[in-house]
Design a protein around this motif. Sequence first.
Motif, PDB file in Angstrom:
ATOM      1  N   PHE A  72       0.460   4.841   5.962  1.00  0.00           N
ATOM      2  CA  PHE A  72      -0.398   3.701   6.288  1.00  0.00           C
ATOM      3  C   PHE A  72       0.123   3.027   7.553  1.00  0.00           C
ATOM      4  CE2 PHE A  72      -1.479  -0.808   5.996  1.00  0.00           C
ATOM      5  CZ  PHE A  72      -2.858  -0.719   5.887  1.00  0.00           C
ATOM      6  N   HIS A  73      -0.795   2.705   8.462  1.00  0.00           N
ATOM      7  CA  HIS A  73      -0.436   2.131   9.759  1.00  0.00           C
ATOM      8  C   HIS A  73      -0.895   0.677   9.813  1.00  0.00           C
ATOM      9  CE1 HIS A  73       0.377   2.124  14.112  1.00  0.00           C
ATOM     10  NE2 HIS A  73      -0.726   1.402  14.219  1.00  0.00           N
ATOM     11  N   ALA A 124       7.246  -4.171  13.217  1.00  0.00           N
ATOM     12  CA  ALA A 124       6.015  -3.446  12.876  1.00  0.00           C
ATOM     13  C   ALA A 124       6.084  -2.008  13.363  1.00  0.00           C
ATOM     14  CB  ALA A 124       4.812  -4.174  13.473  1.00  0.00           C
ATOM     15  N   ASP A 125       6.623  -1.793  14.579  1.00  0.00           N
ATOM     16  CA  ASP A 125       6.765  -0.421  15.083  1.00  0.00           C
ATOM     17  C   ASP A 125       7.711   0.384  14.202  1.00  0.00           C
ATOM     18  OD1 ASP A 125       5.054  -1.035  17.136  1.00  0.00           O
ATOM     19  OD2 ASP A 125       6.662  -1.496  18.572  1.00  0.00           O
ATOM     20  N   ALA A 126       8.816  -0.260  13.800  1.00  0.00           N
ATOM     21  CA  ALA A 126       9.746   0.443  12.910  1.00  0.00           C
ATOM     22  C   ALA A 126       9.091   0.745  11.567  1.00  0.00           C
ATOM     23  CB  ALA A 126      11.008  -0.408  12.714  1.00  0.00           C
ATOM     24  N   PHE A 127       8.248  -0.181  11.073  1.00  0.00           N
ATOM     25  CA  PHE A 127       7.544   0.044   9.808  1.00  0.00           C
ATOM     26  C   PHE A 127       6.597   1.231   9.931  1.00  0.00           C
ATOM     27  CE2 PHE A 127       3.950  -0.551   7.009  1.00  0.00           C
ATOM     28  CZ  PHE A 127       4.533  -0.895   5.810  1.00  0.00           C
ATOM     29  N   ARG A 165       0.829  -1.211   0.000  1.00  0.00           N
ATOM     30  CA  ARG A 165       0.000   0.000   0.000  1.00  0.00           C
ATOM     31  C   ARG A 165       0.859   1.255   0.000  1.00  0.00           C
ATOM     32  NH1 ARG A 165      -5.313  -1.035   3.675  1.00  0.00           N
ATOM     33  NH2 ARG A 165      -5.881   0.903   2.593  1.00  0.00           N
ATOM     34  N   ILE A 166       1.977   1.217   0.682  1.00  0.00           N
ATOM     35  CA  ILE A 166       2.879   2.369   0.631  1.00  0.00           C
ATOM     36  C   ILE A 166       3.466   2.516  -0.762  1.00  0.00           C
ATOM     37  CG2 ILE A 166       5.136   3.179   1.443  1.00  0.00           C
ATOM     38  CD1 ILE A 166       4.391   2.252   4.204  1.00  0.00           C
ATOM     39  N   SER A 167       3.800   1.356  -1.396  1.00  0.00           N
ATOM     40  CA  SER A 167       4.343   1.440  -2.759  1.00  0.00           C
ATOM     41  C   SER A 167       3.319   1.992  -3.747  1.00  0.00           C
ATOM     42  CB  SER A 167       4.818   0.060  -3.210  1.00  0.00           C
ATOM     43  OG  SER A 167       3.718  -0.814  -3.385  1.00  0.00           O
ATOM     44  N   HIS A 168       2.029   1.856  -3.410  1.00  0.00           N
ATOM     45  CA  HIS A 168       0.978   2.401  -4.270  1.00  0.00           C
ATOM     46  C   HIS A 168       0.592   3.826  -3.892  1.00  0.00           C
ATOM     47  CE1 HIS A 168      -0.349  -2.003  -5.146  1.00  0.00           C
ATOM     48  NE2 HIS A 168       0.619  -1.604  -5.958  1.00  0.00           N
ATOM     49  N   MET A 201       8.563   4.395   9.966  1.00  0.00           N
ATOM     50  CA  MET A 201       9.017   4.704   8.603  1.00  0.00           C
ATOM     51  C   MET A 201       7.869   5.261   7.774  1.00  0.00           C
ATOM     52  SD  MET A 201      10.147   2.030   5.631  1.00  0.00           S
ATOM     53  CE  MET A 201       8.425   1.533   5.540  1.00  0.00           C
ATOM     54  N   SER A 202       6.682   4.682   7.916  1.00  0.00           N
ATOM     55  CA  SER A 202       5.526   5.152   7.137  1.00  0.00           C
ATOM     56  C   SER A 202       5.172   6.583   7.502  1.00  0.00           C
ATOM     57  CB  SER A 202       4.344   4.213   7.385  1.00  0.00           C
ATOM     58  OG  SER A 202       3.221   4.615   6.653  1.00  0.00           O
ATOM     59  N   ARG A 203       5.198   6.869   8.800  1.00  0.00           N
ATOM     60  CA  ARG A 203       4.905   8.252   9.213  1.00  0.00           C
ATOM     61  C   ARG A 203       5.953   9.219   8.692  1.00  0.00           C
ATOM     62  NH1 ARG A 203       3.623   5.551  14.082  1.00  0.00           N
ATOM     63  NH2 ARG A 203       5.691   6.057  14.915  1.00  0.00           N
ATOM     64  N   ASN A 204       7.224   8.812   8.747  1.00  0.00           N
ATOM     65  CA  ASN A 204       8.289   9.682   8.241  1.00  0.00           C
ATOM     66  C   ASN A 204       8.148   9.909   6.737  1.00  0.00           C
ATOM     67  OD1 ASN A 204       9.382   9.895  10.793  1.00  0.00           O
ATOM     68  ND2 ASN A 204      10.837   8.207  10.495  1.00  0.00           N
ATOM     69  N   LEU A 205       7.793   8.840   6.017  1.00  0.00           N
ATOM     70  CA  LEU A 205       7.579   9.005   4.577  1.00  0.00           C
ATOM     71  C   LEU A 205       6.430   9.950   4.297  1.00  0.00           C
ATOM     72  CD1 LEU A 205       8.028   5.333   3.270  1.00  0.00           C
ATOM     73  CD2 LEU A 205       9.544   7.279   2.860  1.00  0.00           C
ATOM     74  N   ALA A 206       5.356   9.848   5.103  1.00  0.00           N
ATOM     75  CA  ALA A 206       4.222  10.763   4.906  1.00  0.00           C
ATOM     76  C   ALA A 206       4.628  12.201   5.173  1.00  0.00           C
ATOM     77  CB  ALA A 206       3.069  10.345   5.814  1.00  0.00           C
ATOM     78  N   ARG A 207       5.439  12.386   6.230  1.00  0.00           N
ATOM     79  CA  ARG A 207       5.894  13.754   6.523  1.00  0.00           C
ATOM     80  C   ARG A 207       6.796  14.285   5.416  1.00  0.00           C
ATOM     81  NH1 ARG A 207       6.071  11.951  12.084  1.00  0.00           N
ATOM     82  NH2 ARG A 207       8.241  11.335  11.823  1.00  0.00           N
TER      83      ARG A 207
END
Length: 603
Positions: free
Chosen positions: A350-351, A364-367, A342-345, A370-376
């Motif tokens: 995405f949490h 999972a916490d690290a993922f 979903r992040i690749s799309h 990372m997802s939050r950082n990518l969103a920021r």
Amino acid sequence: MTQHRGWSPWRRHLLTRFVLSLLLVAVLPLAGVGLGLITLTRNTLTAHEELLHITEAGYIGEEIAAFITGQQSALEVMAQYPFADLSPEQQKQAVYTFAREQSETFHHVYFINAAGEMVIPPNHEHEKEDQHSEHEVSTHGTVDTSQPEFSAVLAGQPYLSPVRYAEEHPYLVIAVPVWGAEGQTVQGMLAGEILLDTLWDHIAIRKACPYAGIYVLDQEGRLIEQSPGLEVPASDFWQSDFVQQAAASGRPGSGLFTYRAADPQSDEQIRWVGFYAPMPGDLGWTVLEVETEQHAFACIAAMQRRALLWIGGGVALALAVSLWLVRDLRRPIEALTGGARRISHGELGFHINVNRPDELGELADAFNTMSRNLARLEQAKADLTNMIVHDLKNPLGVILSALQLLQIKAEKQHSLPEDQAKLVDMALENGDRLLAMIHTLLDVTRLENGALVLHQEEVSLTSLITEATKDLASLAAAEGKEIIVQVPEDMPPVLADRDLIRRVLDNLLSNALKYTRRGGHIWVSGRPDPEGKWGIVAVRDDGEGIPAEHQALIFERFGQVDAGDARSGAGLGLTFCKLAVEAHGGRIWVESAPGEGSTFLFS
């Protein structure tokens, strides 16, 4: 996802490989060791069981030998009585008294003096009426002194006869010498007959298996006696090779043999096991213990079944634990895989919900971090893009207007030297390019945010493709390239935003011109889809081609393949094409290979 051609399905699934590896590395070797131990234990217990039965047969043989030796000793004690000093009547009375005392053992007891005259007590209440000694004669009769027992005893040696049979009843003769008063000469012999039918009444039978049959055999394999409660086997049993071998071997042993069932009318063949041991002494008898193989090794078979059940249960438990472990690991791994897709799309931020205290929980916490950082980061990039678009657009417009006024004034008044006029033209050209880039970036942002409104109408793809290729035909010809149009005239119209689709065509054609060498060709074709609702447009060139690993990257914002020269742009054109086509509900893709050119298709 990267596809590994030629890989079997199980190699593409980590958890399946984990279970199979666990089976191969742990469960199956342990099961193999368990089976090996079962085999070793079975062999050991079988050997122990054989030794136990052979020892049991030997013990029974010792009991029989001790019983017979005891009877011989009793006769030898009686033989010390001074028979020579007694009258015939007194001799008979003495023998009678001894026979009565030994009635549980001896069937007949008789005294024969040195003259061959035999003193025999009359039949008594302890004797069986249908059994008679082959030596029984009248009280005053004589016997042949050449008989083996008589000649041996006259030589001063005790005598133990072979098994004899009277009306099929086996008996044994024991004879001992009777010495004179000085103990120098033999005055006669005292003999006794032991009925072997009652042998088991005088010894203790000790059997390890209640189903075993115990037989006493002579050297010819004939039955002397058997343990109580058994039927006498048929004659072919005693003539079998195994029984003959056991009787004649003279040493302990065992073996398997096949014999019919106990029912004479049955043809069923049963496997038997026999254990035998020779009896001590000079008789040459053998004690044979026989039972079915099933009963002989019943405890071993039961142990083996229990062990197999334990091993099977252990393997089943290991499989169950493995499957549980797979399911326990599969959920977080699938959640991580789905989140990564979903992040690749484009669903940055995405949490995933994986609440575990172990390493997968940490992953999972690290993922999620990372997802939050990518969103920021994506939001920061979007903010920067918006700032560039809005803050640069107006100043750039003012600069371009000033340059245009300067160019017009210079052309009217010829106030600028030629080299300066060229600089103004160059500045205007690059300013227009920069402004077009800003507009494209602005459209990309609007398309991503869904803020761009589509003005859809019925559009003829045939006329749209003709217009786009006509505008670029002169440029292509100037560069020594040829554009070939292959569009049917009767292609049905489609519902689309004409301006956006025209820009998509312009971008694809511009890219094809850019990456096609001089003398190359560009093919533009169109066809309706099988259902007639959509149109499919393809732009193909015979340029350098695009490697497979870069084909997904070129549609991303600022994504491009390094051409190694000035042909590379800002990396927004194909991003705009992708978003514009997807805004219409269609899709765009590329088919290419290095050295074979590229074909861009959209529908």
